[in-house]
Design a protein around this motif. Structure first.
Motif, PDB file in Angstrom:
ATOM      1  N   ASP A 265       0.829  -1.203   0.000  1.00 25.86           N
ATOM      2  CA  ASP A 265       0.000   0.000   0.000  1.00 25.86           C
ATOM      3  C   ASP A 265       0.869   1.261   0.000  1.00 25.86           C
ATOM      4  O   ASP A 265       0.502   2.288   0.543  1.00 25.86           O
ATOM      5  CB  ASP A 265      -0.931  -0.012   1.223  1.00 25.86           C
ATOM      6  N   THR A 266       2.019   1.163  -0.609  1.00 29.36           N
ATOM      7  CA  THR A 266       2.972   2.264  -0.674  1.00 29.36           C
ATOM      8  C   THR A 266       2.488   3.352  -1.622  1.00 29.36           C
ATOM      9  O   THR A 266       1.923   3.052  -2.670  1.00 29.36           O
ATOM     10  CB  THR A 266       4.330   1.724  -1.166  1.00 29.36           C
ATOM     11  N   THR A 267       2.724   4.587  -1.260  1.00 27.48           N
ATOM     12  CA  THR A 267       2.304   5.689  -2.124  1.00 27.48           C
ATOM     13  C   THR A 267       3.337   5.947  -3.215  1.00 27.48           C
ATOM     14  O   THR A 267       4.525   5.683  -3.068  1.00 27.48           O
ATOM     15  CB  THR A 267       2.097   6.988  -1.327  1.00 27.48           C
ATOM     16  N   PHE A 268       2.833   6.459  -4.324  1.00 34.55           N
ATOM     17  CA  PHE A 268       3.655   7.002  -5.399  1.00 34.55           C
ATOM     18  C   PHE A 268       2.979   8.302  -5.784  1.00 34.55           C
ATOM     19  O   PHE A 268       1.876   8.594  -5.319  1.00 34.55           O
ATOM     20  CB  PHE A 268       3.812   6.013  -6.566  1.00 34.55           C
ATOM     21  N   THR A 269       3.621   9.105  -6.589  1.00 33.38           N
ATOM     22  CA  THR A 269       3.104  10.450  -6.834  1.00 33.38           C
ATOM     23  C   THR A 269       2.913  10.729  -8.321  1.00 33.38           C
ATOM     24  O   THR A 269       3.338   9.962  -9.174  1.00 33.38           O
ATOM     25  CB  THR A 269       4.062  11.515  -6.252  1.00 33.38           C
ATOM     26  N   ASP A 270       2.288  11.871  -8.571  1.00 38.08           N
ATOM     27  CA  ASP A 270       2.230  12.412  -9.926  1.00 38.08           C
ATOM     28  C   ASP A 270       3.102  13.666  -9.930  1.00 38.08           C
ATOM     29  O   ASP A 270       3.586  14.088  -8.874  1.00 38.08           O
ATOM     30  CB  ASP A 270       0.780  12.677 -10.357  1.00 38.08           C
ATOM     31  N   PRO A 271       3.336  14.282 -11.074  1.00 38.77           N
ATOM     32  CA  PRO A 271       4.222  15.451 -11.131  1.00 38.77           C
ATOM     33  C   PRO A 271       3.763  16.638 -10.278  1.00 38.77           C
ATOM     34  O   PRO A 271       4.568  17.482  -9.899  1.00 38.77           O
ATOM     35  CB  PRO A 271       4.238  15.827 -12.614  1.00 38.77           C
ATOM     36  N   ASP A 272       2.463  16.697  -9.950  1.00 40.71           N
ATOM     37  CA  ASP A 272       1.955  17.785  -9.122  1.00 40.71           C
ATOM     38  C   ASP A 272       2.058  17.491  -7.634  1.00 40.71           C
ATOM     39  O   ASP A 272       1.602  18.280  -6.811  1.00 40.71           O
ATOM     40  CB  ASP A 272       0.493  18.078  -9.486  1.00 40.71           C
ATOM     41  N   GLY A 273       2.620  16.323  -7.280  1.00 39.90           N
ATOM     42  CA  GLY A 273       2.769  15.957  -5.878  1.00 39.90           C
ATOM     43  C   GLY A 273       1.585  15.180  -5.318  1.00 39.90           C
ATOM     44  O   GLY A 273       1.587  14.813  -4.143  1.00 39.90           O
TER      45      GLY A 273
END
Length: 182
Positions: A47-55
């Motif tokens: 359930d680890t987070t990842f991001t998009d370019p906007d954070g």
């Protein structure tokens, strides 16, 4: 040539999604996805987070209920450059409520380099998602690139492919059709 035609026919007819309870991995491997390995008792997807370019933060749990083709890639990876257009084509043809291609640029990939990579490879329908510290990639056992992991509707890994593949091929599409047939 005849062998390939027979294999494709067996894949399409013998593994017809209307009759199949699960994916015919052997047919997929024989028809062109030789490096696709089904997951036996794979651990739960983290359930680890990842991001998009906007954070913005994202999790694989955001896709629960969909079949996901999770692809770890990087801008400097030559096989990733070869593979990305087929991921774009697969998403354009089969993506929607039941299926999503989720490409995650892992490691150091500057946003402007990702934009250039997508432009050069003709990608416009895939999201830009980031794993800059490779936390998700490490937790999922990614040691090289590209790595593609197929995840079922319940969020369980069902197969993995190390290296690049033609995800727009008929065998690849048939695997996705079988996974979404439930």
């Amino acid at each position: 040539m005849l062998r390939s035609a027979l294999l494709y026919t067996a894949l399409v007819i013998g593994a017809n999604t209307a009759f199949a309870a699960e994916v015919d991995w052997q047919a997929a491997q024989s028809a062109g996805l030789a490096k696709l390995v089904p997951a036996d008792d794979a651990p739960a997807v983290p359930d680890t987070t990842f991001t998009d370019p906007d954070g913005g933060e994202h999790r694989l749990a955001d896709y629960k209920g969909k079949v996901v083709l999770l692809n770890f890639w990087a801008t400097w990876c030559a096989p990733c450059r070869e593979e990305m257009p087929s991921l774009e084509e697969l998403q354009a043809e089969l993506g929607g409520e039941d299926f999503q291609v989720v490409p995650i640029a892992t490691g150091r990939n500057a946003p402007e380099k990702i934009d250039k990579f997508f432009e050069e490879t003709g990608v416009s329908n895939l999201p830009v998602l980031l794993d800059p510290k490779q936390k998700l990639a490490r937790q999922m056992g990614v040691a090289g690139l590209p790595v593609t992991i197929l995840i079922d509707r319940d969020g369980q890994e069902v197969a993995r492919l190390l290296g690049d593949a033609d995800w727009a091929s008929e065998p690849a599409k048939e695997v996705i059709r079988q996974l979404t047939a439930d």
